[in-house]
Design a protein around this motif. Structure first.
Motif, PDB file in Angstrom:
ATOM      1  N   SER A 114       0.830  -1.217   0.000  1.00  0.00           N
ATOM      2  CA  SER A 114       0.000   0.000   0.000  1.00  0.00           C
ATOM      3  C   SER A 114       0.862   1.263   0.000  1.00  0.00           C
ATOM      4  CB  SER A 114      -0.989  -0.023   1.174  1.00  0.00           C
ATOM      5  OG  SER A 114      -0.327  -0.275   2.373  1.00  0.00           O
ATOM      6  N   GLY A 115       2.115   1.117  -0.436  1.00  0.00           N
ATOM      7  CA  GLY A 115       2.976   2.292  -0.649  1.00  0.00           C
ATOM      8  C   GLY A 115       3.510   2.908   0.624  1.00  0.00           C
ATOM      9  N   LYS A 116       3.656   2.090   1.683  1.00  0.00           N
ATOM     10  CA  LYS A 116       4.057   2.657   2.971  1.00  0.00           C
ATOM     11  C   LYS A 116       5.359   2.069   3.493  1.00  0.00           C
ATOM     12  CE  LYS A 116      -0.677   3.600   4.249  1.00  0.00           C
ATOM     13  NZ  LYS A 116      -1.818   3.058   4.973  1.00  0.00           N
ATOM     14  N   CYS A 117       6.272   1.775   2.592  1.00  0.00           N
ATOM     15  CA  CYS A 117       7.533   1.193   3.066  1.00  0.00           C
ATOM     16  C   CYS A 117       8.711   1.682   2.234  1.00  0.00           C
ATOM     17  CB  CYS A 117       7.447  -0.331   3.015  1.00  0.00           C
ATOM     18  SG  CYS A 117       8.849  -1.137   3.770  1.00  0.00           S
ATOM     19  N   ARG A 118       9.773   2.037   2.916  1.00  0.00           N
ATOM     20  CA  ARG A 118      10.996   2.472   2.258  1.00  0.00           C
ATOM     21  C   ARG A 118      12.118   1.484   2.608  1.00  0.00           C
ATOM     22  NH1 ARG A 118      12.249   6.004  -1.205  1.00  0.00           N
ATOM     23  NH2 ARG A 118      13.814   7.038   0.071  1.00  0.00           N
ATOM     24  N   GLY A 119      13.184   1.500   1.817  1.00  0.00           N
ATOM     25  CA  GLY A 119      14.310   0.622   2.090  1.00  0.00           C
ATOM     26  C   GLY A 119      15.611   1.406   2.147  1.00  0.00           C
ATOM     27  N   TYR A 120      16.517   0.911   2.961  1.00  0.00           N
ATOM     28  CA  TYR A 120      17.873   1.465   3.014  1.00  0.00           C
ATOM     29  C   TYR A 120      18.847   0.303   2.793  1.00  0.00           C
ATOM     30  CZ  TYR A 120      22.332   2.948   4.883  1.00  0.00           C
ATOM     31  OH  TYR A 120      23.678   3.199   5.014  1.00  0.00           O
ATOM     32  N   VAL A 121      19.699   0.437   1.783  1.00  0.00           N
ATOM     33  CA  VAL A 121      20.632  -0.645   1.460  1.00  0.00           C
ATOM     34  C   VAL A 121      21.952  -0.419   2.191  1.00  0.00           C
ATOM     35  CG1 VAL A 121      21.737  -1.937  -0.408  1.00  0.00           C
ATOM     36  CG2 VAL A 121      19.552  -0.776  -0.830  1.00  0.00           C
ATOM     37  N   ALA A 122      22.224  -1.282   3.158  1.00  0.00           N
ATOM     38  CA  ALA A 122      23.454  -1.156   3.954  1.00  0.00           C
ATOM     39  C   ALA A 122      24.639  -1.705   3.177  1.00  0.00           C
ATOM     40  CB  ALA A 122      23.302  -1.908   5.270  1.00  0.00           C
ATOM     41  N   GLU A 123      25.796  -1.195   3.515  1.00  0.00           N
ATOM     42  CA  GLU A 123      27.002  -1.604   2.813  1.00  0.00           C
ATOM     43  C   GLU A 123      27.463  -3.002   3.254  1.00  0.00           C
ATOM     44  OE1 GLU A 123      30.873   1.126   1.934  1.00  0.00           O
ATOM     45  OE2 GLU A 123      29.062   1.960   2.791  1.00  0.00           O
ATOM     46  N   GLU A 124      27.358  -3.212   4.559  1.00  0.00           N
ATOM     47  CA  GLU A 124      27.899  -4.458   5.111  1.00  0.00           C
ATOM     48  C   GLU A 124      26.795  -5.301   5.716  1.00  0.00           C
ATOM     49  OE1 GLU A 124      32.140  -4.225   6.954  1.00  0.00           O
ATOM     50  OE2 GLU A 124      30.879  -2.666   7.825  1.00  0.00           O
ATOM     51  N   ASP A 125      27.055  -6.589   5.843  1.00  0.00           N
ATOM     52  CA  ASP A 125      26.114  -7.440   6.558  1.00  0.00           C
ATOM     53  C   ASP A 125      26.328  -7.271   8.067  1.00  0.00           C
ATOM     54  OD1 ASP A 125      28.571  -8.591   6.760  1.00  0.00           O
ATOM     55  OD2 ASP A 125      27.902 -10.620   6.306  1.00  0.00           O
ATOM     56  N   LEU A 126      25.437  -7.885   8.834  1.00  0.00           N
ATOM     57  CA  LEU A 126      25.599  -7.869  10.282  1.00  0.00           C
ATOM     58  C   LEU A 126      26.263  -9.182  10.691  1.00  0.00           C
ATOM     59  CD1 LEU A 126      22.115  -6.438  11.360  1.00  0.00           C
ATOM     60  CD2 LEU A 126      24.123  -5.233  10.552  1.00  0.00           C
ATOM     61  N   LEU A 127      26.689  -9.244  11.930  1.00  0.00           N
ATOM     62  CA  LEU A 127      27.305 -10.472  12.434  1.00  0.00           C
ATOM     63  C   LEU A 127      26.193 -11.371  12.982  1.00  0.00           C
ATOM     64  CD1 LEU A 127      30.118  -8.528  14.261  1.00  0.00           C
ATOM     65  CD2 LEU A 127      30.506 -10.108  12.343  1.00  0.00           C
ATOM     66  N   ASP A 128      26.114 -12.588  12.468  1.00  0.00           N
ATOM     67  CA  ASP A 128      25.041 -13.500  12.860  1.00  0.00           C
ATOM     68  C   ASP A 128      25.525 -14.360  14.029  1.00  0.00           C
ATOM     69  OD1 ASP A 128      23.137 -15.449  13.122  1.00  0.00           O
ATOM     70  OD2 ASP A 128      23.389 -16.286  11.111  1.00  0.00           O
ATOM     71  N   VAL A 129      24.980 -14.102  15.209  1.00  0.00           N
ATOM     72  CA  VAL A 129      25.444 -14.875  16.371  1.00  0.00           C
ATOM     73  C   VAL A 129      24.528 -16.077  16.655  1.00  0.00           C
ATOM     74  CG1 VAL A 129      26.757 -13.039  17.464  1.00  0.00           C
ATOM     75  CG2 VAL A 129      24.326 -13.221  17.954  1.00  0.00           C
ATOM     76  N   GLY A 130      23.684 -16.417  15.686  1.00  0.00           N
ATOM     77  CA  GLY A 130      22.757 -17.540  15.875  1.00  0.00           C
ATOM     78  C   GLY A 130      23.316 -18.883  15.447  1.00  0.00           C
ATOM     79  N   THR A 131      24.554 -18.887  14.932  1.00  0.00           N
ATOM     80  CA  THR A 131      25.172 -20.157  14.528  1.00  0.00           C
ATOM     81  C   THR A 131      26.596 -20.195  15.100  1.00  0.00           C
ATOM     82  OG1 THR A 131      26.210 -19.244  12.534  1.00  0.00           O
ATOM     83  CG2 THR A 131      23.965 -20.086  12.293  1.00  0.00           C
ATOM     84  N   PRO A 132      27.151 -21.400  15.305  1.00  0.00           N
ATOM     85  CA  PRO A 132      28.507 -21.476  15.857  1.00  0.00           C
ATOM     86  C   PRO A 132      29.532 -20.713  15.009  1.00  0.00           C
ATOM     87  CG  PRO A 132      27.456 -23.613  15.954  1.00  0.00           C
ATOM     88  CD  PRO A 132      26.530 -22.721  15.170  1.00  0.00           C
ATOM     89  N   ARG A 133      29.452 -20.851  13.680  1.00  0.00           N
ATOM     90  CA  ARG A 133      30.431 -20.175  12.819  1.00  0.00           C
ATOM     91  C   ARG A 133      30.306 -18.654  12.952  1.00  0.00           C
ATOM     92  NH1 ARG A 133      31.967 -18.138   8.080  1.00  0.00           N
ATOM     93  NH2 ARG A 133      33.735 -19.130   7.048  1.00  0.00           N
ATOM     94  N   GLY A 134      29.050 -18.194  12.930  1.00  0.00           N
ATOM     95  CA  GLY A 134      28.803 -16.761  13.058  1.00  0.00           C
ATOM     96  C   GLY A 134      29.269 -16.232  14.408  1.00  0.00           C
ATOM     97  N   LEU A 135      29.082 -17.048  15.434  1.00  0.00           N
ATOM     98  CA  LEU A 135      29.500 -16.628  16.773  1.00  0.00           C
ATOM     99  C   LEU A 135      31.025 -16.477  16.839  1.00  0.00           C
ATOM    100  CD1 LEU A 135      28.483 -16.059  19.689  1.00  0.00           C
ATOM    101  CD2 LEU A 135      28.956 -18.451  20.188  1.00  0.00           C
ATOM    102  N   VAL A 136      31.735 -17.390  16.190  1.00  0.00           N
ATOM    103  CA  VAL A 136      33.200 -17.298  16.162  1.00  0.00           C
ATOM    104  C   VAL A 136      33.608 -16.011  15.429  1.00  0.00           C
ATOM    105  CG1 VAL A 136      35.322 -18.345  15.257  1.00  0.00           C
ATOM    106  CG2 VAL A 136      33.560 -19.789  16.286  1.00  0.00           C
ATOM    107  N   GLU A 137      32.944 -15.729  14.295  1.00  0.00           N
ATOM    108  CA  GLU A 137      33.285 -14.528  13.539  1.00  0.00           C
ATOM    109  C   GLU A 137      33.004 -13.268  14.379  1.00  0.00           C
ATOM    110  OE1 GLU A 137      31.036 -13.702   9.978  1.00  0.00           O
ATOM    111  OE2 GLU A 137      32.525 -12.235   9.300  1.00  0.00           O
ATOM    112  N   ALA A 138      31.831 -13.269  15.037  1.00  0.00           N
ATOM    113  CA  ALA A 138      31.457 -12.104  15.851  1.00  0.00           C
ATOM    114  C   ALA A 138      32.463 -11.916  16.988  1.00  0.00           C
ATOM    115  CB  ALA A 138      30.049 -12.289  16.406  1.00  0.00           C
ATOM    116  N   THR A 139      32.855 -13.012  17.611  1.00  0.00           N
ATOM    117  CA  THR A 139      33.808 -12.939  18.720  1.00  0.00           C
ATOM    118  C   THR A 139      35.136 -12.365  18.222  1.00  0.00           C
ATOM    119  OG1 THR A 139      32.748 -14.867  19.681  1.00  0.00           O
ATOM    120  CG2 THR A 139      34.916 -14.290  20.557  1.00  0.00           C
ATOM    121  N   TRP A 140      35.525 -12.808  17.023  1.00  0.00           N
ATOM    122  CA  TRP A 140      36.786 -12.342  16.439  1.00  0.00           C
ATOM    123  C   TRP A 140      36.712 -10.852  16.093  1.00  0.00           C
ATOM    124  CZ3 TRP A 140      41.632 -13.072  16.332  1.00  0.00           C
ATOM    125  CH2 TRP A 140      42.425 -12.555  15.302  1.00  0.00           C
TER     126      TRP A 140
END
Ligand code: G1P
Length: 259
Positions: A222-248
């Motif tokens: 209904s035409g009521k939403c805008r988007g912003y395209v971020a440059e980088e992704d976020l750190l995903d702490v929901g998986t073991p690999r992501g948690l290691v990356e976030a910790t690092w």
């Protein structure tokens, strides 16, 4: 449009993080020196929130509450109003956000998913607010094919100009064959209170759950939403690999001499 209240859905048992989450709730898994959800609360405060509503499951409720609210408040969060709302049944992300309706009332609010932590210096809430032009707004990132079945994906309604665009639809985890674009929802949103009216009437969607992405789709069409395209992704702490990356990544910002 900006907001001074933030909703942080942090329920979920963290099945991808077993055995760490057998006892410790996912939101309280430690990254460097503090629980994951604390980074997200701190980000909301940097973005201008003076009130934070965390939506947690029954098991995590009192632990999250104790972490933030026990005597001797956390440094930097002394003046923040923090409230914990319990989602009694795991009916989906859209349902979790809807659980915060009573606390948010008729205000616009930021919504930050607790599984994702921003990289140091990578805050997106101010840009999201600037992109909103009085509407709801979603933070996006360009995804490669393998991620199109792991994220919600939006239908663009205009070209991307200065990282912003009109959004006219959204699909939850469409996969590469059905994806309407490569612009994925990365877990940072700014909503007008109208989202609650939509969520209240929303039937279950992908995976039989009440999907936040479906509510975004209704607002967007209904035409009521805008988007912003971020440059980088976020750190995903929901998986073991992501948690290691976030910790690092977060560890390196505290201890630059780490090799
Ligand atoms: C959720 C949302 C999805 C979004 C993602 C971002 O999915 O449903 O639209 O793209 O978060 O992390 P989940 O990661 O909970 O499966």
């Amino acid at each position: 449009m900006t907001a001074t209240v933030a909703v942080i859905p942090a329920a979920g048992r963290g099945t991808r993080m077993r055995p760490a989450t057998r006892i410790v709730p996912k939101a309280l898994v430690t990254v460097v020196d503090r629980p994951a959800v604390q980074y997200v609360v701190e980000e909301a405060v940097r973005g201008g929130a003076d009130e934070v509503i965390m939506v947690v499951d029954l098991d995590a409720g009192h632990l999250v509450q104790q972490h933030f609210l026990m005597e001797g408040r956390l440094p930097g969060l002394e003046d923040i109003k923090i409230r914990v709302v319990v989602q009694e049944e795991p009916l989906g992300l859209g349902h979790a956000v809807w659980e915060a309706a009573e606390a948010v009332r008729d205000r616009s609010f930021f919504c930050l998913l607790a599984d994702n932590i921003v990289r140091p210096g990578g805050d997106v809430l101010p840009a999201l607010a600037a992109a909103s032009q009085g509407n709801s707004a979603v933070c996006l990132r360009r995804l490669t094919d393998e991620f199109l079945s792991k994220y919600g994906v939006v239908v663009p309604g205009s070209d991307v100009v200065d990282r912003t665009l009109d959004v006219i639809g959204a699909v939850e985890k469409p996969g590469p064959e059905h994806a309407p674009s490569d612009l994925g929802l990365i877990g940072r949103y700014l909503f007008t209170p109208e989202i609650f009216e939509v969520l209240a009437k929303l039937p279950p969607g992908h995976g039989g759950e009440i999907q936040l992405t479906d509510a975004i789709d209704r607002l967007a069409s209904s035409g009521k939403c805008r988007g912003y395209v971020a440059e980088e992704d976020l750190l995903d702490v929901g998986t073991p690999r992501g948690l290691v990356e976030a910790t690092w990544v977060l560890g390196r910002s505290q201890f630059p001499d780490l090799e």
